[in-house]
Design an enzyme around this catalytic site. Structure first.
Site, PDB file in Angstrom:
ATOM      1  N   HIS A 144       0.831  -1.194   0.000  1.00 37.77           N
ATOM      2  CA  HIS A 144       0.000   0.000   0.000  1.00 37.77           C
ATOM      3  C   HIS A 144       0.873   1.255   0.000  1.00 37.77           C
ATOM      4  O   HIS A 144       2.080   1.190   0.219  1.00 37.77           O
ATOM      5  CB  HIS A 144      -0.929   0.021   1.215  1.00 37.77           C
ATOM      6  CG  HIS A 144      -2.125  -0.852   1.074  1.00 37.77           C
ATOM      7  ND1 HIS A 144      -2.099  -2.202   1.386  1.00 37.77           N
ATOM      8  CD2 HIS A 144      -3.385  -0.593   0.635  1.00 37.77           C
ATOM      9  CE1 HIS A 144      -3.298  -2.719   1.152  1.00 37.77           C
ATOM     10  NE2 HIS A 144      -4.091  -1.771   0.707  1.00 37.77           N
ATOM     11  N   LYS A 168      -0.746   4.889   4.478  1.00 39.32           N
ATOM     12  CA  LYS A 168      -1.578   3.923   5.191  1.00 39.32           C
ATOM     13  C   LYS A 168      -0.980   3.652   6.565  1.00 39.32           C
ATOM     14  O   LYS A 168       0.178   3.263   6.680  1.00 39.32           O
ATOM     15  CB  LYS A 168      -1.716   2.628   4.395  1.00 39.32           C
ATOM     16  CG  LYS A 168      -2.699   1.644   5.036  1.00 39.32           C
ATOM     17  CD  LYS A 168      -3.047   0.507   4.090  1.00 39.32           C
ATOM     18  CE  LYS A 168      -4.033  -0.452   4.736  1.00 39.32           C
ATOM     19  NZ  LYS A 168      -5.308   0.204   5.110  1.00 39.32           N
TER      20      LYS A 168
END
Length: 233
Positions: free
Chosen positions: A131, A135
């Site tokens: 990600h 995040k």
């Protein structure tokens, strides 16, 4: 439909744009943690806030008789508490670790593959998620959902980030700039490897799925998931 946006990061802004394209209004935007939210003329709330704010946001919406869909991850130790709160207040609540329509199909593939592979214990199962660097939680909620599905169908007893014990699924979490989300499930043996993966190209799939869920949950009561929205599984 008037939407209250709880959280206004990149996902919140993407939801705002797509919601307006679909003819919906944005009646409220909350971008800072607060204990007092006036939902005004909102019809539904979409929560993509911080893990520390999610429980309070969801409860505030339910207390105001506003159905709420949440995609915030990192707070699920309190999920049962929130679900009970929803039932007590005769509200409507839907949580998804991932609102992408493609990911929810991927969930069904993952469960089916785990069930098929449960008879072949010479395969080692592992997972990897990648990600963007913004995040905050690791592993991702989607990776945890995938792992929990495999655990339900196999002899594995749990999962672990990077350093698994016996009968735990190892999950590797990588954070790379501008990666919306990639999830890979691997079954490896000395003979061969079986692998399924899902790669998001942008945030639009997550945002669109949350809006579809918000449209669906209007005038309903109960605790739901994306399987209810998509009528799959």
């Amino acid at each position: 439909m008037n939407i209250a946006l709880l959280g206004y990061g990149k996902m919140g802004r993407t939801i705002e744009g797509l919601a307006r394209e679909r003819g919906h209004g944005i009646s409220l935007i909350i971008n800072e943690p607060t204990k007092h939210i006036n939902f005004g003329n909102a019809d539904v709330a979409i929560d993509f806030s911080l893990p520390s704010a999610a429980v309070g946001n969801i409860k505030s919406a339910l207390k105001s008789n506003i159905p709420v869909v949440s995609g915030t991850t990192g707070w699920l130790d309190h999920y049962d508490e929130v679900a009970d709160f929803c039932e007590t207040h005769n509200g409507a609540f839907l949580y998804a670790s991932n609102f992408s329509l493609g990911v929810n199909v991927f969930f069904e593939l993952n469960r089916t593959l785990a069930r098929l592979m449960s008879a072949y214990n010479h395969y080692d199962i592992s997972m990897k998620e990648i990600h963007h660097t913004q995040k905050l939680d690791a592993p991702s909620g989607t990776a945890i959902s995938l792992a929990e599905q495999v655990i339900e169908e196999t002899a594995y007893k749990g999962w672990s980030l990077n350093l698994p014990k016996a009968q735990e699924i190892p999950i590797v979490a990588e954070r790379i700039e501008d990666v919306p989300g990639t999830h890979i499930v691997t079954y490896a043996s000395d003979i061969d490897t079986i692998q399924i993966s899902h790669e998001a190209h942008n945030r639009k799939g997550f945002a669109l799925g949350s809006i579809i869920a918000a449209e669906w949950i209007l005038n309903k009561k109960g605790v739901f998931s994306m399987k209810d929205v998509l009528n799959i599984g």
